[in-house]
Design an enzyme around this catalytic site. Structure first.
Site, PDB file in Angstrom:
ATOM      1  N   PHE B 125       0.861  -1.180   0.000  1.00 41.15           N
ATOM      2  CA  PHE B 125       0.000   0.000   0.000  1.00 41.15           C
ATOM      3  C   PHE B 125       0.899   1.233   0.000  1.00 41.15           C
ATOM      4  O   PHE B 125       1.835   1.325   0.805  1.00 41.15           O
ATOM      5  CB  PHE B 125      -0.911  -0.025   1.229  1.00 41.15           C
ATOM      6  N   ASP B 194       2.362  -4.437   8.881  1.00 39.96           N
ATOM      7  CA  ASP B 194       1.145  -3.628   8.787  1.00 39.96           C
ATOM      8  C   ASP B 194      -0.032  -4.610   8.697  1.00 39.96           C
ATOM      9  O   ASP B 194      -0.121  -5.405   7.755  1.00 39.96           O
ATOM     10  CB  ASP B 194       1.233  -2.743   7.542  1.00 39.96           C
ATOM     11  N   TYR B 219     -10.302   0.914  11.313  1.00 40.36           N
ATOM     12  CA  TYR B 219     -11.567   1.142  10.598  1.00 40.36           C
ATOM     13  C   TYR B 219     -11.937   0.100   9.548  1.00 40.36           C
ATOM     14  O   TYR B 219     -12.948   0.278   8.870  1.00 40.36           O
ATOM     15  CB  TYR B 219     -11.601   2.538   9.979  1.00 40.36           C
ATOM     16  N   LYS B 220     -11.128  -0.933   9.406  1.00 42.05           N
ATOM     17  CA  LYS B 220     -11.483  -1.973   8.434  1.00 42.05           C
ATOM     18  C   LYS B 220     -12.212  -3.100   9.174  1.00 42.05           C
ATOM     19  O   LYS B 220     -13.341  -2.911   9.620  1.00 42.05           O
ATOM     20  CB  LYS B 220     -10.234  -2.425   7.684  1.00 42.05           C
ATOM     21  N   ARG B 368     -12.571  -5.243  -5.994  1.00 40.61           N
ATOM     22  CA  ARG B 368     -12.264  -5.893  -4.713  1.00 40.61           C
ATOM     23  C   ARG B 368     -13.554  -6.272  -3.993  1.00 40.61           C
ATOM     24  O   ARG B 368     -14.497  -5.474  -3.919  1.00 40.61           O
ATOM     25  CB  ARG B 368     -11.481  -4.949  -3.800  1.00 40.61           C
TER      26      ARG B 368
END
Lengths: 409, 409
Positions: B125, B194, B219-220, B368
């Site tokens: 990312f 990560d 937040y995922k 996705r």
């Protein structure tokens, strides 16, 4: 001889009296700690409920666009800009004050590559000094800390950046931002101003003073809530030259291109790092509505009047009780708080808080009283002084009851 | 031949089916984007209302103690620790993933002073690479980026730290954390993981793998809300040696002594910087209750079953429609998402979203689909595949209606 009736009359004539209704304050409490955590604007819960139940729960990922979450840091930054004398596009909401200070101090040292001193101040709020020390270590600079009165004379051609807090957290003493910035510029240095204890309590002329960078928190006089996101100001003339070190994807020119190499956003967005703390930004943005229609000059006038009244009543009512003024007597040198020193300061503040009159204490002996002009009344000042008098005169602070309470920090 | 009835039977037998009621999800929506923003746990609004109206508005500054705001980052960190194979006191909630990555990368390079390479991965990312590049510049290191398959062979005696994301944001491909960490340690390097795309979707054995540092967002799959605060893990064996550069006052051993010199807190608290974003921490802490009583092995089993079902239905239903699998076929190499490539990927995803079936798109051609096992049903997978088939087979994506919609990023 000032009386409570006199104070009530001042409230009746207060052009900002109507603003108190914009806050949800407990009826039985006098709150003089808005310089630590601002009171809650009454519109925040409904706004938050909408953000949670409508935007997050039902809008889900779509709300980053459909509820305009993405531009919230810029939009809220522009609202703050209007309170601190900055222009549109010069302020953005992000991270914490400490993190933003790190960004601008590194950026400033990079803009003055031949100079190796970060000039700071010994009595500044510690986090500012800690961050400056870390920046100095990482950038190969030297942190030079001097006493407040020595700042101007310490600015020489080795200084890359002068990092100061506009209003001191402990004494409430205020720097002359224009004069210090001018001295810094004359010596070729940049200026960084921490506005934590001034923004929202007075007009601040960042651009009028030709300031270079500023940071500040959202949770004191801006009333954004506990740990509200902070903000950062970069004078537009510097934007193209600013290389800040926390190069997260939201500071990228095109974050959703997901390119391998970092390219800073051309605008103030380059000061962003990660995803905005959206719930906090939403609370802060709503909270700033409390300033709608408020003239900052009128706000400052009331702040000064409250502080002057407090000092006059200390003189009038607390003489011989062991208090000394720990803030400048002259309003021109003060922010929006007045501090008193007293050998029994901690116990006295605890006794006051037990009476629902809330200021705070800073070791070793400082009682702080903050006057947030949007919601503090003149009678609050009278009643607090009366309580202080009673607490000390009767020895009411010297009981076990409130000493057993946990410390309010 | 898998049917919708088969999928409904899997839901009926799902040991986690009851967890869906822990979320406030719109009835007409299939949500397969919990890998970008998790759904809202239904208990969050009431908790937030109490935080606002009781703790902030009426508790005011006292709530830092009386409502236990101060220890919330540590307390919430311990709840996350239980989800990622860390011990009590090894995880704390703070800042954003990018900011925390900066902290641990600088700390790691300081722990390996003779080595000058930060090893990262080209397809990671982007924010992770951007931050690593900045750390390299500030610390005088070199950032070495290689392809995923070259990571292990690129670990040599020059490498100070290997910085990887456990599950790739785009492909969903998962690293073997134990193997890579072992290789890093054998070469004398440290590891940073990560966990953004794995935490909350599977068991993660940070300590079982002997990992050194980790970061991740709230937040995922942790469902903490938009821009929820992130967390940072430091293996307890390293705590005493960690010198992170964002030395704000909340990382100090005694923040309320307001001393001039920085002294890091002896515990995980040293990873803190500024005041905790309390409203965000409160939402995240409440959100984590959605994991109460959930066996992470069972969670992973369902995640794998959803992904395998999706892939099987792509094979069965979408053959010849231009889709190719862009994630590993084998579950052991996958996280909790499956990506498809399609030349018309953007338009197809927009058409799907117009039908309230929400995945997302990543340029140039990746669709996705994230399977958050706490709330995604097997019939959701069936219905999404059926919609994809219909959209492509009938050309329903090729209309102006949804193309006019703003991009969901």
């Amino acid at each position: 001889m000032t009386t409570r009736e006199h104070c009530a009359a001042l409230d009746a004539a207060d052009p900002l009296a109507h603003c108190r209704a914009r806050f949800d304050l407990p009826a039985d409490t006098i709150y003089l700690d808005g310089n630590s955590l601002g009171a809650m604007p009454a519109n925040v819960p409904a706004r938050m409920q909408r953000a949670l139940e409508h935007e997050w729960a039902h809008g889900l990922i779509r709300s980053w666009n459909d509820a305009d979450w993405y531009p919230a840091p810029q939009r809220t930054g522009d609202k703050i800009a209007a309170l601190i004398g900055a222009g549109k596009g010069e302020v953005i909401v992000a991270d914490s004050t400490s993190v933003n200070l790190f960004k601008v101090l590194v950026a400033a040292t990079r803009m003055r590559p031949g100079r190796r001193v970060i000039l700071a101040e010994r009595t500044n709020f510690p986090t500012d000094v800690y961050i400056a020390a870390s920046v100095a270590e990482l950038t190969g600079c030297e942190l030079r800390c001097v006493d407040p009165d020595e700042i101007v004379s310490a600015i020489d051609e080795d200084v890359a950046v002068v990092s100061l807090t506009h209003v001191n957290y402990k004494s409430g003493k205020r720097y002359d931002m224009a004069a210090v910035t001018r001295h810094a510029h004359e010596a070729g240095a940049l200026s960084v101003w921490d506005l934590c204890h001034s923004a929202g309590a007075m007009p601040i002329g960042l651009n009028a003073c030709d300031a270079d960078f500023a940071v500040g928190c959202g949770y004191k006089y801006l009333n954004g809530g506990p740990g509200a996101p902070a903000y950062v100001f970069v004078a537009s003339r510097h934007l193209a030259d600013v290389r800040q070190p926390l190069t997260g994807w939201h500071g990228h020119a095109k974050p959703f291109d997901f390119t391998h190499d970092y390219a800073p956003h051309p605008a103030i967005d380059r000061m962003l790092t990660g995803t905005a703390p959206q719930l906090g930004v939403i609370a802060l943005e709503a909270a700033l509505d409390a300033f709608d229609g408020v003239d900052l000059g009128v706000l400052r006038d009331k702040s000064v009047a409250l502080g002057d009244l407090f000092i006059a009543l200390v003189d009038q009512e607390l003489d011989g009780l062991g208090f000394t003024l720990a803030s400048p007597r002259g309003a021109a040198q003060r922010g929006s708080q007045v501090s008193l020193a007293h050998a029994q300061g901690y116990a006295i503040m605890q006794a006051l808080i037990a009476r629902n009159m809330i200021g705070d204490f800073r070791a070793p002996d400082i009682l702080r009283f903050g006057f947030a002009p949007l919601y503090v009344r003149y009678v609050d000042v009278w009643d607090t002084i009366a309580a202080l008098k009673d607490v000390v005169a009767t020895g009411a602070w010297n009981t076990d009851a409130f000493l057993a309470r946990k410390s309010v920090t």
